[in-house]
Design a protein around this motif. Structure first.
Motif, PDB file in Angstrom:
ATOM      1  N   ILE A 326      -2.015   1.330   0.570  1.00 59.54           N
ATOM      2  CA  ILE A 326      -1.048   0.284   0.921  1.00 59.54           C
ATOM      3  C   ILE A 326      -1.435  -0.372   2.243  1.00 59.54           C
ATOM      4  O   ILE A 326      -1.420  -1.605   2.368  1.00 59.54           O
ATOM      5  CB  ILE A 326       0.368   0.884   1.000  1.00 59.54           C
ATOM      6  CG1 ILE A 326       0.859   1.260  -0.404  1.00 59.54           C
ATOM      7  CG2 ILE A 326       1.355  -0.108   1.642  1.00 59.54           C
ATOM      8  CD1 ILE A 326       2.156   2.043  -0.420  1.00 59.54           C
ATOM      9  N   ARG A 327      -1.806   0.442   3.225  1.00 59.68           N
ATOM     10  CA  ARG A 327      -2.179  -0.110   4.532  1.00 59.68           C
ATOM     11  C   ARG A 327      -3.471  -0.916   4.456  1.00 59.68           C
ATOM     12  O   ARG A 327      -3.528  -2.064   4.928  1.00 59.68           O
ATOM     13  CB  ARG A 327      -2.342   1.033   5.551  1.00 59.68           C
ATOM     14  CG  ARG A 327      -2.891   0.584   6.902  1.00 59.68           C
ATOM     15  CD  ARG A 327      -3.017   1.748   7.863  1.00 59.68           C
ATOM     16  NE  ARG A 327      -3.790   2.853   7.336  1.00 59.68           N
ATOM     17  CZ  ARG A 327      -5.125   2.907   7.297  1.00 59.68           C
ATOM     18  NH1 ARG A 327      -5.850   1.876   7.726  1.00 59.68           N
ATOM     19  NH2 ARG A 327      -5.756   3.975   6.823  1.00 59.68           N
ATOM     20  N   GLU A 328      -4.494  -0.359   3.846  1.00 57.29           N
ATOM     21  CA  GLU A 328      -5.806  -1.004   3.829  1.00 57.29           C
ATOM     22  C   GLU A 328      -5.800  -2.300   3.027  1.00 57.29           C
ATOM     23  O   GLU A 328      -6.542  -3.234   3.352  1.00 57.29           O
ATOM     24  CB  GLU A 328      -6.847  -0.036   3.257  1.00 57.29           C
ATOM     25  CG  GLU A 328      -7.121   1.158   4.161  1.00 57.29           C
ATOM     26  CD  GLU A 328      -7.894   2.264   3.456  1.00 57.29           C
ATOM     27  OE1 GLU A 328      -8.227   2.082   2.247  1.00 57.29           O
ATOM     28  OE2 GLU A 328      -8.154   3.311   4.085  1.00 57.29           O
ATOM     29  N   ASN A 329      -4.966  -2.356   1.998  1.00 55.04           N
ATOM     30  CA  ASN A 329      -4.942  -3.539   1.131  1.00 55.04           C
ATOM     31  C   ASN A 329      -3.753  -4.451   1.395  1.00 55.04           C
ATOM     32  O   ASN A 329      -3.504  -5.383   0.633  1.00 55.04           O
ATOM     33  CB  ASN A 329      -4.961  -3.089  -0.332  1.00 55.04           C
ATOM     34  CG  ASN A 329      -6.256  -2.428  -0.722  1.00 55.04           C
ATOM     35  OD1 ASN A 329      -7.229  -3.100  -1.042  1.00 55.04           O
ATOM     36  ND2 ASN A 329      -6.283  -1.106  -0.682  1.00 55.04           N
ATOM     37  N   ARG A 330      -3.023  -4.172   2.468  1.00 56.00           N
ATOM     38  CA  ARG A 330      -1.873  -4.993   2.870  1.00 56.00           C
ATOM     39  C   ARG A 330      -0.913  -5.227   1.700  1.00 56.00           C
ATOM     40  O   ARG A 330      -0.467  -6.348   1.437  1.00 56.00           O
ATOM     41  CB  ARG A 330      -2.360  -6.334   3.437  1.00 56.00           C
ATOM     42  CG  ARG A 330      -3.230  -6.164   4.682  1.00 56.00           C
ATOM     43  CD  ARG A 330      -3.672  -7.498   5.228  1.00 56.00           C
ATOM     44  NE  ARG A 330      -4.450  -7.334   6.460  1.00 56.00           N
ATOM     45  CZ  ARG A 330      -4.984  -8.340   7.153  1.00 56.00           C
ATOM     46  NH1 ARG A 330      -4.817  -9.592   6.721  1.00 56.00           N
ATOM     47  NH2 ARG A 330      -5.663  -8.112   8.246  1.00 56.00           N
ATOM     48  N   ILE A 331      -0.598  -4.148   1.029  1.00 53.25           N
ATOM     49  CA  ILE A 331       0.258  -4.240  -0.147  1.00 53.25           C
ATOM     50  C   ILE A 331       1.670  -4.678   0.239  1.00 53.25           C
ATOM     51  O   ILE A 331       2.372  -5.309  -0.567  1.00 53.25           O
ATOM     52  CB  ILE A 331       0.290  -2.896  -0.906  1.00 53.25           C
ATOM     53  CG1 ILE A 331      -1.127  -2.518  -1.377  1.00 53.25           C
ATOM     54  CG2 ILE A 331       1.241  -2.954  -2.100  1.00 53.25           C
ATOM     55  CD1 ILE A 331      -1.736  -3.511  -2.339  1.00 53.25           C
ATOM     56  N   ASP A 332       2.096  -4.384   1.467  1.00 53.20           N
ATOM     57  CA  ASP A 332       3.409  -4.855   1.899  1.00 53.20           C
ATOM     58  C   ASP A 332       3.458  -6.388   1.912  1.00 53.20           C
ATOM     59  O   ASP A 332       4.471  -6.991   1.513  1.00 53.20           O
ATOM     60  CB  ASP A 332       3.772  -4.281   3.274  1.00 53.20           C
ATOM     61  CG  ASP A 332       2.689  -4.509   4.312  1.00 53.20           C
ATOM     62  OD1 ASP A 332       1.519  -4.741   3.952  1.00 53.20           O
ATOM     63  OD2 ASP A 332       3.014  -4.452   5.521  1.00 53.20           O
ATOM     64  N   GLU A 333       2.371  -7.029   2.335  1.00 49.58           N
ATOM     65  CA  GLU A 333       2.320  -8.496   2.326  1.00 49.58           C
ATOM     66  C   GLU A 333       2.314  -9.024   0.889  1.00 49.58           C
ATOM     67  O   GLU A 333       2.940 -10.050   0.586  1.00 49.58           O
ATOM     68  CB  GLU A 333       1.079  -8.980   3.072  1.00 49.58           C
ATOM     69  CG  GLU A 333       1.074  -8.614   4.553  1.00 49.58           C
ATOM     70  CD  GLU A 333      -0.205  -9.047   5.251  1.00 49.58           C
ATOM     71  OE1 GLU A 333      -0.972  -9.834   4.646  1.00 49.58           O
ATOM     72  OE2 GLU A 333      -0.442  -8.593   6.388  1.00 49.58           O
TER      73      GLU A 333
END
Length: 454
Positions: A326-333
C-alpha cells in the motif's frame, strides 16, 4: 462437484443460528482472486464486501501469498505468544513507519487477540487502568464489536436487546449525521451544535457522567451507515478531549490502511489520537489486531492484557506485505481517485432513481442511503428509511454478480467496500450492475406496493 445448495444446507444444519452473511448472500465460494469470486455453481461475482474491509488487496494477492509461503518455507515459528521474531520486528517497523511521526515517536504497541473487538476491549482496559476512571464515552451509530464490552460501546440496539449486564457507565453522544441530524439542523450548523453539546456536557457538574476514562470514535462510521465525520468536528473533539484530559481512542478497524484515501482516516483532519485500534486489513487477510497508544498510558503491569493468538506470525507476514505494498504503490491515493469515480457514478444513478436519498463516503468506503420518497420529507428534506428496498437491491445485485452489504439505520444503507486495488474499468462494471439492480428492484417492489394500495 457439490453445488451451492449442498454447502448451504450443510451449513444450516450444523452452524450456529447466529450466522449472518449466508442468509443474505446464499452462496458457497469455491475460488477467489482479486475482486472476483466464483461460487460452487460456477457463477462469478464482483466482491464489494471484501471480508468487511479485511481484504485491502483483494483475494489471494500475489505479495500476500508469497509472504505466507516465505514464512512456511523458512522454518520460522508460526505461533510465539508475545515472544518476538524477525517477522514481528519487521511488522512493527513498517506499521510505525506509516504512523504520523509525532505519534510513532512516542508510541507503544499491544498485540491482542485476533479480532477488532479484542483490540477495542484492550483499549478500554488500557485507558481505565491509566486514568483510574470508570465511565466511557461513545457515539450513536458507532460499531465497535460483538464481545461484551465492545457491544456495550456499540450504538446498534438490536444485538444488545437480549444481553443483560453489558459494560456499565457507557454514555452515548450525538454523531454528526447530516442527512438525519439529531438536532434537525444538518451541515456545519449541525456539527457545531453537536460539538458544543459535547463540550458543555463534559463541563456540566450535574451531567450525570462521572469523569470519563476515555472516548471512542470512528472517523467514518462503517456499520452505522458509512457516515464520514467532518474534519472540523473531529478537530473540535480532539481539542475538547485534550482540554478535559480524556484519552481519545480512534477505532480504525475498518478504515485503516488506505481505505478512506489516507493511510488512517484520522489523518484527514490532522489530529493525533491517544489510542489507535487496528485490525482487519492489518493482518493481510489473516486474523490480527493491535492497539497503538501514547507511551504516557503504558502504566499497566506485566500480564495485564494477553491473548493466545497475539503471536500469529503468518498474519504478521501477510500484514507486513500488505502495508508495504500500500505504501510503495500509493494505494491510498488510488483509493481517493477511484473512490471519487465510484461516488460520481452512484450520484448519476441517484438522479435517475426514485429511492436514493444520499450518496456519501470517503475513498473506497461508500454508502448509498435507500429511502421511501412516497413518504413526506422532514425539515432537512430527508425521507424515511426503506430497508425492504435496500434488501431488494442487494438481492438484485447478487443475481447480477455483485456482492454488497447493508448497514445503517434500519439496514437501509447499501455499502461498498471493494478491495483497494479495484480498477476504473471494474468500477464502471460495478456501477452498471448496481444501476440495473436498482431499476429492477424499484420496478418490482414499488409495483407490488402500489398494487397493495389499490
Amino acid at each position: 462437484m457439490p453445488s451451492n445448495s449442498h454447502y448451504l444446507e450443510s451449513q444450516k444444519r450444523r452452524e450456529s443460528n447466529a450466522r449472518t452473511y449466508p442468509r443474505k448472500i446464499p452462496i458457497a465460494i469455491r475460488e477467489a482472486s482479486g475482486i472476483r469470486v466464483k461460487d460452487a455453481d460456477g457463477k462469478m461475482y464482483y466482491d464489494c464486501l471484501a471480508g468487511a474491509g479485511t481484504l485491502a488487496l483483494g483475494h489471494n494477492h500475489p505479495v500476500v501469498v508469497q509472504a505466507i509461503r516465505d514464512v512456511l518455507e523458512s522454518g520460522l515459528p508460526l505461533h510465539t505468544l508475545d515472544l518476538t521474531t524477525p517477522v514481528k520486528e519487521a511488522f512493527v517497523d513498517e506499521l510505525f513507519r506509516l504512523l504520523p511521526p509525532s505519534f510513532a515517536s512516542r508510541a507503544r504497541i499491544q498485540f491482542c487477540g485476533p479480532s477488532g473487538a479484542d483490540g477495542v476491549e484492550a483499549a478500554v482496559k488500557l485507558v481505565k487502568t491509566a486514568t483510574g476512571r470508570r465511565s466511557m464515552l461513545s457515539y450513536q451509530g458507532g460499531y465497535h464489536g460483538m464481545t461484551h464490552g465492545a457491544l456495550g460501546l456499540t450504538g446498534n440496539l438490536q444485538p444488545k436487546r437480549d444481553i443483560a449486564g453489558l459494560m456499565p457507565d457507557v454514555h452515548f453522544l450525538p454523531y454528526p449525521y447530516s442527512y438525519r441530524c439529531p438536532f434537525e439542523l444538518g451541515g456545519e450548523q449541525g456539527w457545531r451544535v453537536g460539538s458544543k453539546f459535547i463540550e458543555r456536557t463534559l463541563n456540566d457538574p450535574e451531567s450525570g457522567i462521572a469523569s470519563p476514562a476515555g472516548m471512542i470514535v470512528e472517523a467514518v462510521q462503517g456499520e452505522g451507515g458509512v457516515i464520514p465525520a467532518p474534519d472540523e468536528w473531529l478537530r473540535e473533539v480532539r481539542r475538547i478531549t485534550k482540554e478535559s484530559g480524556i484519552p481519545l481512542i480512534m477505532d480504525e478497524v475498518q478504515t485503516g490502511f488506505g481505505r478512506t484515501g489516507a493511510m488512517f482516516a484520522f489523518q484527514h483532519s490532522g489530529i493525533v489520537p491517544d489510542v489507535l485500534v487496528l485490525s482487519k486489513a492489518i493482518g493481510g487477510s489473516l486474523p490480527l489486531s493491535v492497539v497503538v497508544y501514547s507511551e504516557e498510558l503504558d502504566v499497566w503491569g506485566p500480564g495485564a492484557h494477553a491473548g493466545t493468538f497475539r503471536g500469529n506470525q503468518l498474519a504478521m507476514a501477510a500484514g507486513l506485505a500488505t502495508m508495504a505494498f500500500i505504501r510503495e504503490n500509493r494505494i491510498d491515493e488510488h483509493a481517493t481517485t477511484i473512490g471519487g469515480r465510484l461516488q460520481e457514478r452512484l450520484c448519476q444513478i441517484q438522479e435517475q432513481s426514485s429511492c436514493i436519498g444520499e450518496v456519501r463516503g470517503r475513498g473506497l468506503m461508500i454508502g448509498v442511503e435507500i429511502v421511501d420518497k412516497r413518504g413526506g420529507a422532514d425539515v432537512l428534506g430527508s425521507y424515511p428509511a426503506m430497508p425492504e428496498m435496500a434488501r431488494a437491491i442487494q438481492q438484485a445485485c447478487l443475481e447480477r454478480g455483485l456482492i454488497i452489504e447493508l448497514g445503517g439505520r434500519h439496514g437501509s444503507v447499501v455499502r461498498f467496500l471493494p478491495p483497494l486495488i479495484v480498477t476504473e474499468e471494474q468500477i464502471e462494471e460495478i456501477a452498471a450492475i448496481f444501476h440495473d439492480a436498482v431499476g429492477a428492484a424499484e420496478r418490482v417492489l414499488l409495483g407490488v406496493l402500489q398494487e397493495a394500495r389499490i
